[in-house]
Motif scaffolding. Sequence first.
Motif, PDB file in Angstrom:
ATOM      1  N   THR A   3       0.834  -1.209   0.000  1.00 21.63           N
ATOM      2  CA  THR A   3       0.000   0.000   0.000  1.00 21.63           C
ATOM      3  C   THR A   3       0.865   1.255   0.000  1.00 21.63           C
ATOM      4  OG1 THR A   3      -1.436  -1.302   1.406  1.00 21.63           O
ATOM      5  CG2 THR A   3      -2.003   0.999   1.086  1.00 21.63           C
ATOM      6  N   TYR A   4       1.912   1.251   0.860  1.00 24.62           N
ATOM      7  CA  TYR A   4       2.774   2.432   0.912  1.00 24.62           C
ATOM      8  C   TYR A   4       3.529   2.619  -0.398  1.00 24.62           C
ATOM      9  CZ  TYR A   4       1.807   2.418   5.871  1.00 24.62           C
ATOM     10  OH  TYR A   4       1.174   2.455   7.068  1.00 24.62           O
ATOM     11  N   VAL A   7       1.203   4.125  -2.870  1.00 25.36           N
ATOM     12  CA  VAL A   7       0.980   5.562  -2.650  1.00 25.36           C
ATOM     13  C   VAL A   7       2.182   6.358  -3.132  1.00 25.36           C
ATOM     14  CG1 VAL A   7       0.734   7.314  -0.876  1.00 25.36           C
ATOM     15  CG2 VAL A   7      -0.656   5.271  -0.786  1.00 25.36           C
ATOM     16  N   ARG A  54      -4.191  -1.318  -7.040  1.00 29.13           N
ATOM     17  CA  ARG A  54      -4.767  -0.901  -5.768  1.00 29.13           C
ATOM     18  C   ARG A  54      -6.169  -1.479  -5.575  1.00 29.13           C
ATOM     19  NH1 ARG A  54      -4.011   3.436  -2.124  1.00 29.13           N
ATOM     20  NH2 ARG A  54      -5.972   4.212  -1.309  1.00 29.13           N
TER      21      ARG A  54
END
Lengths: 89, 132
Positions: A3-4, A7, A54
Amino acid sequence: MITYALVFAMACIGLGLLMNLWLLVRGPGRADRVLALDTMVINVVALLILYGIRQGTGVYFEASMLIAMVGFVSTVAYCRFILRGDIIE
Amino acid sequence: MLVEIVVCVFLVIGALFGLVGSFGLLKLQDTMQRLHAPTKATTLGIGGVLIASMLYFLLIKDSFSFHELMITLFLFLTAPISANFLAQTHISLRMKQSDLPESGGAYGWSLFDDPPVMEKPSEPAAPTQAPH
């Protein structure tokens, strides 16, 4: 962790899109503007693929494929229009 | 865990290459120099993102799709073509024929000179009249 990384990647690509937009506005010549649009298309394809990761679906691959094709065709058409004054002779 | 690390590494590398390509587009001075950034760095960046996506869907989601390979192939095939067209556009808009070096061949540059005249195939010899 993914997820990081997603982003971070989306932020990088978005920043790159803003830079391309700035070159599109500023660009001293027509060739630069076409180049900025071409790079924008590639960055948008990357952004769509990141969004697909995502969301966890493969639906966005077809959309990015279509955008890549349309972007290439439009770049070539614009260059031919500048070069020849005509797209299909 | 190892798979996640590999996917993250590819994602970060791809995103950084994309950013470097877009930044180079702003920073480089000349159009011919500016052509380098998106055709190499951005294409490599999107290659990294596509590899990350392929690994993610193959190893974590257990579904393999050929779409990433098709997009990679398409982008890597079309990047040189569009770069060539853009360079031709820039040369025809901004540069004169005297700025270019010699073409090194028998003919000049195709942007400024007419295409070479093809030699017509020699016509068949007129039939000789048989003497009466």
